[in-house]
Design a protein around this motif. Structure first.
Motif, mmCIF file in Angstrom:
data_model
loop_
_atom_site.group_PDB
_atom_site.id
_atom_site.type_symbol
_atom_site.label_atom_id
_atom_site.label_comp_id
_atom_site.label_asym_id
_atom_site.label_seq_id
_atom_site.Cartn_x
_atom_site.Cartn_y
_atom_site.Cartn_z
ATOM 1 N N ASP A 1 2.200 2.894 2.516
ATOM 2 C CA ASP A 1 2.283 3.462 3.864
ATOM 3 C C ASP A 1 1.173 2.858 4.718
ATOM 4 N N THR A 2 1.047 3.364 5.928
ATOM 5 C CA THR A 2 0.034 2.843 6.850
ATOM 6 C C THR A 2 -1.086 3.842 7.102
ATOM 7 N N ASP A 3 -1.259 4.816 6.209
ATOM 8 C CA ASP A 3 -2.211 5.904 6.434
ATOM 9 C C ASP A 3 -3.622 5.642 5.922
ATOM 10 N N SER A 4 -3.807 4.713 5.014
ATOM 11 C CA SER A 4 -5.135 4.490 4.429
ATOM 12 C C SER A 4 -6.064 3.809 5.433
ATOM 13 N N SER A 5 -7.359 3.892 5.157
ATOM 14 C CA SER A 5 -8.324 3.228 6.030
ATOM 15 C C SER A 5 -8.125 1.708 5.991
ATOM 16 N N LEU A 6 -7.755 1.161 4.824
ATOM 17 C CA LEU A 6 -7.480 -0.273 4.741
ATOM 18 C C LEU A 6 -6.291 -0.636 5.626
ATOM 19 N N ALA A 7 -5.219 0.143 5.558
ATOM 20 C CA ALA A 7 -4.038 -0.133 6.382
ATOM 21 C C ALA A 7 -4.398 -0.075 7.863
ATOM 22 N N LYS A 8 -5.156 0.924 8.250
ATOM 23 C CA LYS A 8 -5.544 1.053 9.657
ATOM 24 C C LYS A 8 -6.407 -0.132 10.111
ATOM 25 N N ARG A 9 -7.315 -0.581 9.238
ATOM 26 C CA ARG A 9 -8.149 -1.733 9.579
ATOM 27 C C ARG A 9 -7.300 -2.995 9.729
ATOM 28 N N LEU B 1 0.803 -1.223 0.000
ATOM 29 C CA LEU B 1 0.000 0.000 0.000
ATOM 30 C C LEU B 1 0.835 1.270 0.000
#
Length: 154
Positions: free
Chosen positions: A110-118, A108
């Motif tokens: 980075d870890t900033d997207s809503s998918l990454a956070k989920r 992705l």
């Protein structure tokens, strides 16, 4: 010790797997002896594939029951190229969160997207799947597909 077959050296295989961010296709055996294929994000490190998934995913149970697997990482656009092979999978919670974080960044960015956070939510119970390949077969159709090749082959 992994046996490498096909036109690529072990170094070529490693370079391809490090640079190519397409998922691995993992073939497993279900408890009724039927076959099952799953697609997972992977990283290739120290001669092994590492994936992460939820601890309660069906594939985890399948692999605990039968750890023998087949793998495929290949491009979907011409010129087709990639690797396939077989090996043995192990399941562990050790390093699962680190592996997942690395995979999120790899696929992705980075870890900033809503998918990454989920995916990285502390409530998720993750496991690491490590696949030790026994045989890896590489192929590259670049020469025979030269006149139909696209600039970006992943």
């Amino acid at each position: 010790m992994t046996e490498f077959r096909g036109p690529w050296t072990a170094g070529d295989v490693e370079n391809f797997l490090q640079e190519t961010t397409i998922p691995i296709r993992l073939a497993t055996t279900r408890p009724d002896d039927s076959l099952w294929v799953v697609t997972l994000w992977y990283r290739y490190r120290d001669g092994a594939f590492e994936c992460a998934t939820q601890a309660d995913a069906d594939v985890v149970g399948f692999l605990r029951n039968e750890p023998s697997v087949a793998v495929d990482v290949s491009t979907n656009r011409v010129p087709y190229r990639g690797i396939r092979g077989n090996g043995t999978a192990t399941i562990s919670t050790d390093g699962a969160r680190e592996t997942l974080r690395d995979l999120v960044v790899r696929y992705l960015g980075d870890t900033d997207s809503s998918l990454a956070k989920r995916l990285l939510d502390d409530e998720r119970e993750e496991v690491r799947i490590q696949i030790e390949p026994a045989t890896v077969y590489s192929w590259d159709y670049g020469a025979r597909m030269r006149d139909v090749s696209t600039a970006d082959a992943d």
